[in-house]
Scaffold this active site. Structure first.
Site, mmCIF file in Angstrom:
data_model
loop_
_atom_site.group_PDB
_atom_site.id
_atom_site.type_symbol
_atom_site.label_atom_id
_atom_site.label_comp_id
_atom_site.label_asym_id
_atom_site.label_seq_id
_atom_site.Cartn_x
_atom_site.Cartn_y
_atom_site.Cartn_z
ATOM 1 N N GLY A 97 1.853 6.654 -8.481
ATOM 2 C CA GLY A 97 0.555 6.320 -7.915
ATOM 3 C C GLY A 97 -0.355 7.517 -7.652
ATOM 4 O O GLY A 97 -1.547 7.465 -8.001
ATOM 5 N N GLU B 293 16.455 25.604 -12.795
ATOM 6 C CA GLU B 293 15.840 25.871 -14.093
ATOM 7 C C GLU B 293 15.605 24.607 -14.920
ATOM 8 O O GLU B 293 14.985 24.660 -15.980
ATOM 9 C CB GLU B 293 16.688 26.887 -14.875
ATOM 10 N N HIS C 285 5.711 -4.119 -12.662
ATOM 11 C CA HIS C 285 7.088 -4.068 -13.158
ATOM 12 C C HIS C 285 7.548 -5.508 -13.298
ATOM 13 O O HIS C 285 7.279 -6.346 -12.428
ATOM 14 C CB HIS C 285 7.980 -3.302 -12.181
ATOM 15 N N GLU D 206 15.846 4.532 -16.027
ATOM 16 C CA GLU D 206 16.154 4.983 -14.666
ATOM 17 C C GLU D 206 17.647 5.240 -14.483
ATOM 18 O O GLU D 206 18.049 6.247 -13.891
ATOM 19 C CB GLU D 206 15.705 3.921 -13.659
ATOM 20 N N ASP E 262 10.778 -4.345 -5.418
ATOM 21 C CA ASP E 262 11.359 -5.435 -6.212
ATOM 22 C C ASP E 262 12.186 -6.393 -5.366
ATOM 23 O O ASP E 262 12.086 -7.613 -5.509
ATOM 24 C CB ASP E 262 12.262 -4.866 -7.315
ATOM 25 N N TYR F 164 0.837 -1.205 0.000
ATOM 26 C CA TYR F 164 0.000 0.000 0.000
ATOM 27 C C TYR F 164 0.872 1.256 0.000
ATOM 28 O O TYR F 164 0.692 2.187 0.761
ATOM 29 C CB TYR F 164 -0.948 -0.007 1.205
ATOM 30 N N GLY F 165 1.846 1.230 -0.915
ATOM 31 C CA GLY F 165 2.663 2.413 -1.118
ATOM 32 C C GLY F 165 2.020 3.303 -2.165
ATOM 33 O O GLY F 165 0.794 3.345 -2.302
#
Length: 331
Positions: free
Chosen positions: A134, A231, A108, A195, A83, A25-26
């Site tokens: 989420g 920026e 994932h 990533e 994971d 429940y993240g």
């Protein structure tokens, strides 16, 4: 071009009468489960007894059960814990209850693709992966829109795995924006590559290198922060909404000239070669093995590297400057 599915291609009735257990429940767990609930589906939250998320899930109106109970009673298990934890949790609490008729779902593909979870052949194994955090999945749903999503089918024991994935994607709002079909391999490898080389690793390293170059040349850290980090949001927002060409249309000719003449000298063939090396290490499992070994050994190196960056001058300067930017704290 990839096939794209929309609302008319998915049927929520596929999930009616079934129990969907969201494990974790993240960020994603909360966003997806609330959307499923509001779509009229039967959702429970599966958590360990010591989970800090239990009270929040209950206060959101969810029934909370143990992971083993969810694995035993639910028709669909969506695994949304980190994971590095999934393999052990699956072996200890989920695997004993996997039988024909069940669907194991992920957002994932890491653990399936790298063999940390090997489901029995008689169950469906699918992926539904929103391409956004989420909270955004939830916000877009509440606004009557959605976040583009991916689906992938690893095992189709029932012959209905794709219908299940599309129905779930509709339940979280994904088909409102568009759902792309991919594979566990493609999603996992492209996600890790993005990533590491661009979104997180590449960008943070580029920002720090630019900041350090200016400070080491004698410029004030505050000026370096504004130019190399602050920026960046303006440019990324322009690229996000209009693409690279649209961003260039919004900046000065001087900036454009520097972009097209200096940029390729910084991010040059050597950088691309190292990107290819990073991709190879993802594809052959080297990165996954290193990360899983680091996690099982207590994450000592991982935590040390994070702590080192936390003390970087750019964080100290940025923390003070952000206090002056009231609009940031209001977001």
């Amino acid at each position: 071009m990839a096939k794209v599915y929309y609302d008319q291609d998915a049927d929520l009735n596929v999930l009616k009468g079934k129990t969907i257990a969201v494990v974790g429940y993240g960020s994603q767990g909360r966003g997806q489960s609330l959307n499923l609930k509001d779509s009229g589906l039967n959702v429970v939250i599966a958590l360990r007894n010591d989970s800090a998320s239990r009270e929040r899930a209950k206060s959101d109106g969810h029934k909370v059960v143990s992971i083993s109970e969810a694995a035993k009673t639910a028709d669909i298990l969506q695994i949304l814990i980190p994971d590095e934890l999934q393999g052990d949790v699956y072996k200890e609490e989920i695997a004993p209850h996997m039988k024909a008729g069940k669907t194991l779902m992920f957002s994932h593909g890491f653990n399936i693709h790298f063999g940390q979870i090997v489901p029995p052949k008689e169950i469906d194994v699918v992926m539904v992966a929103p391409k956004g955090p989420g909270p955004m999945v939830r916000i877009m749903y509440e606004q009557g829109a959605g976040v583009p999503s991916l689906i992938a089918i690893h095992q189709d024991a029932s012959g209905k795995a794709k219908q299940t994935a599309l129905a779930y994607a509709k339940g979280i709002g994904g088909t409102r924006a568009g759902v792309f079909e991919t594979t566990f391999k493609e999603e996992t490898e492209t996600d890790l590559f993005g990533e590491q080389t661009v979104l997180c690793g590449g960008t943070s390293a580029l920002v720090k290198a630019g900041f350090e170059t200016l400070v080491e040349a004698g410029y004030q850290p505050e000026m370096a922060y504004f130019e190399c980090l602050h920026e960046l949001k303006l440019i990324v927002d322009l690229m996000n909404s209009k693409g690279i060409w649209g961003m260039r249309e919004a900046i000065s000719n001087t900036a454009k000239w520097g972009d097209v003449t200096v940029g390729p000298k910084i991010i040059d063939a050597g950088v691309k070669a190292r990107m290819k090396e990073a991709l190879t290490n993802i594809q052959n499992g080297t990165f996954a093995k290193e990360w899983l070994a680091e996690s099982k050994s207590g994450q000592k190196n991982f935590k040390a590297l994070l702590e080192k960056d936390k003390g970087h001058l750019i964080e100290k300067v940025g923390g003070e400057l952000r206090k002056m930017m009231n609009w940031l704290s209001k977001k």
